[in-house]
Scaffold this active site. Sequence first.
Site, PDB file in Angstrom:
ATOM      1  N   GLY A 128     -21.392  97.067  50.050  1.00 52.20           N
ATOM      2  CA  GLY A 128     -21.697  98.492  50.021  1.00 52.20           C
ATOM      3  C   GLY A 128     -20.800  99.251  49.059  1.00 52.20           C
ATOM      4  N   ASN A 129     -21.028 100.549  49.059  1.00 52.61           N
ATOM      5  CA  ASN A 129     -20.398 101.431  48.098  1.00 52.61           C
ATOM      6  C   ASN A 129     -18.871 101.399  48.167  1.00 52.61           C
ATOM      7  OD1 ASN A 129     -19.734 104.040  46.713  1.00 52.61           O
ATOM      8  ND2 ASN A 129     -21.972 104.069  46.567  1.00 52.61           N
ATOM      9  N   GLY A 170     -16.596  93.487  53.087  1.00 55.36           N
ATOM     10  CA  GLY A 170     -17.980  93.797  53.410  1.00 55.36           C
ATOM     11  C   GLY A 170     -18.723  94.178  52.139  1.00 55.36           C
ATOM     12  N   LYS A 194     -23.663 112.768  56.651  1.00 58.74           N
ATOM     13  CA  LYS A 194     -24.790 113.692  56.810  1.00 58.74           C
ATOM     14  C   LYS A 194     -24.358 115.145  56.581  1.00 58.74           C
ATOM     15  CE  LYS A 194     -27.672 110.483  58.798  1.00 58.74           C
ATOM     16  NZ  LYS A 194     -28.864 110.027  58.124  1.00 58.74           N
ATOM     17  N   GLU A 205     -17.577  86.426  53.305  1.00 60.17           N
ATOM     18  CA  GLU A 205     -18.944  86.024  53.614  1.00 60.17           C
ATOM     19  C   GLU A 205     -19.848  86.094  52.395  1.00 60.17           C
ATOM     20  OE1 GLU A 205     -19.224  87.801  58.162  1.00 60.17           O
ATOM     21  OE2 GLU A 205     -19.996  88.937  56.475  1.00 60.17           O
ATOM     22  N   ILE A 240     -18.766 102.759  61.414  1.00 62.06           N
ATOM     23  CA  ILE A 240     -19.516 103.993  61.676  1.00 62.06           C
ATOM     24  C   ILE A 240     -18.543 105.097  62.074  1.00 62.06           C
ATOM     25  CG2 ILE A 240     -21.130 105.068  63.294  1.00 62.06           C
ATOM     26  CD1 ILE A 240     -22.734 102.434  63.182  1.00 62.06           C
TER      27      ILE A 240
END
Lengths: 514, 514
Positions: A270-271, A268, A407, A293, A363
Amino acid sequence: MQDRIRNADMFNRLMSAEQAAGLIKPGMTVAMSGFTGAGYPKAVPQALAARMEAAASAGDPFRIKVLTGASTAPELDGALAKVNGMELRLPYQSDPALRERINNGEIDYIDMHLSHVAQHTWSGFFGNIDVAVIEVAGVLEDGRLIPSSSVGNNKTWLEQADKVILEVNRFQPAGLEGMHDIYYGTALPPDRKPIPLIRPDDRIGEPYLRVDPAKIVAVVATDAPDRNSPFSAPDEASQRIAGHLLDFFTNEIKQGRLTKKLLPLQSGVGNIANAVLAALSESGYEDLTAYTEVIQDGMLELIRKGVLKMASATSFSLSAAGMKEFNNNLDFYRTRILLRPQEISNHPELIRRLGCIAMNGMIEADIYGNVNSTHIAGSKVMNGIGGSGDFARNGWLSIFMSPSTAKAGSISGIVPMVSHVDHTEHDTMVIVTEQGLADLRGLAPKQRAQLIIDRCTHPDYRPMLQDYFDRAKRESYGKHTPHLLNEALSWHQRFIETGSMHHYPVGALSGGTR
Amino acid sequence: MQDRIRNADMFNRLMSAEQAAGLIKPGMTVAMSGFTGAGYPKAVPQALAARMEAAASAGDPFRIKVLTGASTAPELDGALAKVNGMELRLPYQSDPALRERINNGEIDYIDMHLSHVAQHTWSGFFGNIDVAVIEVAGVLEDGRLIPSSSVGNNKTWLEQADKVILEVNRFQPAGLEGMHDIYYGTALPPDRKPIPLIRPDDRIGEPYLRVDPAKIVAVVATDAPDRNSPFSAPDEASQRIAGHLLDFFTNEIKQGRLTKKLLPLQSGVGNIANAVLAALSESGYEDLTAYTEVIQDGMLELIRKGVLKMASATSFSLSAAGMKEFNNNLDFYRTRILLRPQEISNHPELIRRLGCIAMNGMIEADIYGNVNSTHIAGSKVMNGIGGSGDFARNGWLSIFMSPSTAKAGSISGIVPMVSHVDHTEHDTMVIVTEQGLADLRGLAPKQRAQLIIDRCTHPDYRPMLQDYFDRAKRESYGKHTPHLLNEALSWHQRFIETGSMHHYPVGALSGGTR
């Protein structure tokens, strides 16, 4: 522009974006190019948004259905979402303005496996495709198209749409020509044949997209870069996740389950993905391959260093620096990168055959290994499942990664029960957080649960989760997959009500990953 | 017995089941043949159970790990469960005694995709396979084996086990010889090649199982039938489900998405599956094919009538009458049935290529189309996922069927949120109950929800479900997939606490399907 539009007939169809956008009418189904912010049309959607805004001001709502390869950019999803110009969107998105409208209930969004889009379109489930708007890098003398920085569903859109609008983007390097491999051998059952791809670097198609010239109603010249995909140096949590994963690979090699060439990597973006790729580049691997991908900065670097022999993908997703590196060394990369239709990059047959190592973010996961890739608190969609299901379900290894908290510690990445399931307990093999890695293969539910609690959970949440599991083992209706149904989703409900999944206020938590 | 054991060396290894069972020691991992109550060993497991019982009485617990193809029968799972002789069981079961021990928490059960078993075994996730106990119909002069009434994982067990015990069952008809197609071309990545199967009737392998004769430590002669799989005439609800499904096929043909030959059928077993097969046989179809796991009575009848040209499977699951019909007409059926390893019958590559129509039962679906095939109230396992995921995820159509209520109306087959997810919203295409059919393809979440509520829900539960959905649309945290997390699983919790999912007592309900 004649160097890019070498077919005179096409050249004569050049018009402004505004004129071209005028061919799109309210209620139409419009299929556009674009995948992870690459190769999307840059002028027509903005001109269309201007028309929509004017129409709305005149009290005459103008909305369309929009299909793409995957996520696009502010010039497409952002512009159309801003003017509330979409009634339906599929199959993937990551735009903040669009996401907000989806979660307000204003736009219907079909979040689907990227490998399913072409066959669903052929079957007519999205209705007739009225117009395709496709970015290309150029048009050959004979009318064939030089694909742009993504292929996505363009082959299908060009075949299925009634009319085609081309955006010929001269900002896309001319040297892209020859990097693509468009396979024209797919079919609907019962006419399907084996797809003759055995190694990630096998060429099975042709470098150009075919199109019926009679369909092309407009050609628009553009000169604009793809969206920059910001690249930031991996943070500490990502580096620790990468470290756990590299240790896992080392052990797989030791156990004889992988060789030092691993298996084709899917990653994937991202970081965390960047951290994993960076770690791979420093661990003595060479001659690896990718069947994935997206080519992001980290993958480009692996190719440059020779760690990665080649990469097969359907799209780029580069930062400004990455794009510069790519453009400056196009001849080098052209022989080491293949861009294919997403039908092929994400094809179950090929992913199973090649034995891809699927590495995707998530997630949240629950104690039994079910993974939520799409929904916050079960109802609010983030981006979508994208190709994660295609790779996880049919790959050799399905690995899901996330920091153990988000968060400032108010959200735990490991929960009693996920609030939405995108990958089931039957499909998830490895869960990794910065706390550690849980290898779930060959384990029964309660064994998986204890391992995930011990290895992956943040210390702030571990006692809460252990307490849940212990009580569930005693009090659950069935003891195969113990659950307390009146508590299973209470962490999410607490988050909705108080802003934190934890019993304690956020300030009392350790404040993030450690 | 020499007609069945034509190899002299094997003949000399004949011994009693008790002697053979003596070769199995506590803690061993034992791989057995057997799939849906066919082709499982019938003598050794019972002799083993007797030894286990004696050992337990002597205060010396004797437990093993048991791997099979799929479900077996009282002589295997029942006998071993009764004496608490299993510490681990995989990949599928349907035995009441075993199920009870699993749900009491006494046995670890790994409920996994049937297509994953072979490659997981090759990778060593279940540890070393100490002994394989395999039923065959005979042994050739050269030592190759005539497979029995199921193939399942036998090829893998024979290859991977240290030692092999054969049960040669002369009750299995000699005429089975030649019905099997054992493919020896699979490999682990990166050495996988395309599997050369393009039609369900393609023969790609050989009719016999290979085995290293040096591994065979015992041969046991048996003479006993497979478990009878009771066949009852379809009830009204099943007939109505079948009716809805046949109407759906008619419309698919009308829309040009299917031809009158449909696509290769995959069908689960049970009352609803039988009703669907019966309905197909009365609807003018001919020259259909099946690419499935199991040949049940209904499929045999379709073959006899010429509705089904041929069926590819890995096992039989016949009633006494079905077995008689099969045995009496073996020459007819032998040319119309192929039994393959479950690795091939359930292979993602082949299911996608052939475009199987996957028709499977379910425990419950939720309003968004997530399907629970395995767990009652989220924690108590029923049977397992079996091959439903293999076919649903990669097939052309994924159809899930259930009566809209169970247990005299106290359980709704459609719930706000499923208590366990085996097939995600991304994978489920069609939901059918006796109330009606919901075609979810091309629909966004809220569209799917309203359709499922309108079409599939029982009138006793429809207002409750509509009320949940309406409030969720107003009050949910996100409006993409509206949910009220503190209520989403309350129907199941109410069932646990009161015996009914409904607010009203069971007596006040209409008492079942209508």
